[in-house]
Design a protein around this motif. Sequence first.
Motif, PDB file in Angstrom:
ATOM      1  N   ILE A   1       7.362  79.553 -30.319  1.00  0.00           N
ATOM      2  CA  ILE A   1       6.940  79.694 -31.721  1.00  0.00           C
ATOM      3  C   ILE A   1       5.565  79.074 -31.924  1.00  0.00           C
ATOM      4  O   ILE A   1       4.694  79.646 -32.610  1.00  0.00           O
ATOM      5  N   CYS A   2       5.332  77.925 -31.340  1.00  0.00           N
ATOM      6  CA  CYS A   2       4.015  77.291 -31.451  1.00  0.00           C
ATOM      7  C   CYS A   2       2.939  78.132 -30.771  1.00  0.00           C
ATOM      8  O   CYS A   2       1.817  78.257 -31.281  1.00  0.00           O
ATOM      9  N   LYS A   3       3.265  78.710 -29.631  1.00  0.00           N
ATOM     10  CA  LYS A   3       2.319  79.574 -28.936  1.00  0.00           C
ATOM     11  C   LYS A   3       2.029  80.825 -29.752  1.00  0.00           C
ATOM     12  O   LYS A   3       0.891  81.321 -29.775  1.00  0.00           O
ATOM     13  N   LEU A   4       3.036  81.343 -30.444  1.00  0.00           N
ATOM     14  CA  LEU A   4       2.855  82.505 -31.311  1.00  0.00           C
ATOM     15  C   LEU A   4       1.850  82.218 -32.414  1.00  0.00           C
ATOM     16  O   LEU A   4       0.932  83.015 -32.662  1.00  0.00           O
ATOM     17  N   ALA A   5       1.997  81.079 -33.074  1.00  0.00           N
ATOM     18  CA  ALA A   5       1.083  80.724 -34.162  1.00  0.00           C
ATOM     19  C   ALA A   5      -0.318  80.435 -33.650  1.00  0.00           C
ATOM     20  O   ALA A   5      -1.315  80.817 -34.279  1.00  0.00           O
ATOM     21  N   GLN A   6      -0.407  79.787 -32.503  1.00  0.00           N
ATOM     22  CA  GLN A   6      -1.711  79.400 -31.966  1.00  0.00           C
ATOM     23  C   GLN A   6      -2.490  80.598 -31.423  1.00  0.00           C
ATOM     24  O   GLN A   6      -3.704  80.699 -31.638  1.00  0.00           O
ATOM     25  N   LYS A   7      -1.817  81.518 -30.760  1.00  0.00           N
ATOM     26  CA  LYS A   7      -2.518  82.613 -30.085  1.00  0.00           C
ATOM     27  C   LYS A   7      -2.752  83.814 -30.979  1.00  0.00           C
ATOM     28  O   LYS A   7      -3.830  84.432 -30.920  1.00  0.00           O
ATOM     29  N   PHE A   8      -1.782  84.163 -31.822  1.00  0.00           N
ATOM     30  CA  PHE A   8      -1.876  85.405 -32.577  1.00  0.00           C
ATOM     31  C   PHE A   8      -2.245  85.193 -34.048  1.00  0.00           C
ATOM     32  O   PHE A   8      -2.627  86.153 -34.714  1.00  0.00           O
ATOM     33  N   TYR A   9      -2.114  83.976 -34.554  1.00  0.00           N
ATOM     34  CA  TYR A   9      -2.458  83.718 -35.953  1.00  0.00           C
ATOM     35  C   TYR A   9      -3.352  82.481 -36.065  1.00  0.00           C
ATOM     36  O   TYR A   9      -3.059  81.547 -36.819  1.00  0.00           O
ATOM     37  N   PRO A  10      -4.478  82.447 -35.322  1.00  0.00           N
ATOM     38  CA  PRO A  10      -5.338  81.252 -35.375  1.00  0.00           C
ATOM     39  C   PRO A  10      -6.035  81.079 -36.715  1.00  0.00           C
ATOM     40  O   PRO A  10      -6.381  79.955 -37.089  1.00  0.00           O
ATOM     41  N   ALA A  11      -6.252  82.175 -37.442  1.00  0.00           N
ATOM     42  CA  ALA A  11      -6.925  82.073 -38.734  1.00  0.00           C
ATOM     43  C   ALA A  11      -6.002  81.568 -39.837  1.00  0.00           C
ATOM     44  O   ALA A  11      -6.473  81.171 -40.906  1.00  0.00           O
ATOM     45  N   ASP A  12      -4.690  81.571 -39.595  1.00  0.00           N
ATOM     46  CA  ASP A  12      -3.722  81.170 -40.619  1.00  0.00           C
ATOM     47  C   ASP A  12      -3.194  79.751 -40.424  1.00  0.00           C
ATOM     48  O   ASP A  12      -2.504  79.228 -41.290  1.00  0.00           O
TER      49      ASP A  12
END
Length: 236
Positions: free
Chosen positions: A99-110
Amino acid sequence: MRENGWDDFFMSVVSFCELHCVDVPNMGGRYMTGTRRSCQQKDFITIEHAYRIDVFNNVIDCMMRELNDRFPKQTVELLTLSSALDPHNSFMSFNIEHICKLAQKFYPADFLPHELKALEVELKYFQNDIKRLPCFKEITTLSQLCQQLVETTLGENYYLIDRLVRLVLTFPVSTTTTERAFSCMRIIKNRLRSTISDEFLGDCMILHIEREFANAIDNASIIEEFKSSKPRRVRF
């Protein structure tokens, strides 16, 4: 299936043929092409080779190419990481690292860097709550999870998780909208309307894609707004 699925597939075909009284050819016999004249036969290949290599394997290879084009590595990774939020079977797939990798890699602007650290802390508390609180036991979809976070005070404690869930929920919607746009583009910009401008094409596509809303618009109101925009030579 390409490497090990032929035998099972062939046995199922034989069973179907026997059930419907269809003759099964001798798979070790020579495969004949064209009018079956010897001068037209380039190679001596068996019937099994023709059906297995030229038909069975070719179909599987075609399907694999389509799947690889449809789901490239980045898309597969996004779907895999997103599945860590799936609440199905009491959050069996829950994985903090994914989940952390998902937020960091695919939603860096959010998510800002300090929010990513806070997200990891939230996920640890959230992992304990999904095992302890009964309100999470009956949740089976991401939309239900999002609704649960919105309607209860849990959303205040897990606002970063709520944000990530909302972003993941928009993924299939945005993909579907893109597919619908390409489909209606072929309908609107055809051979007879090949010189249509991009701006007019975009307006027509919006009306076609969102036709449920467009059909609810009253034509009389459109005429009145068009008439009042500027003076016209012809009376409406």
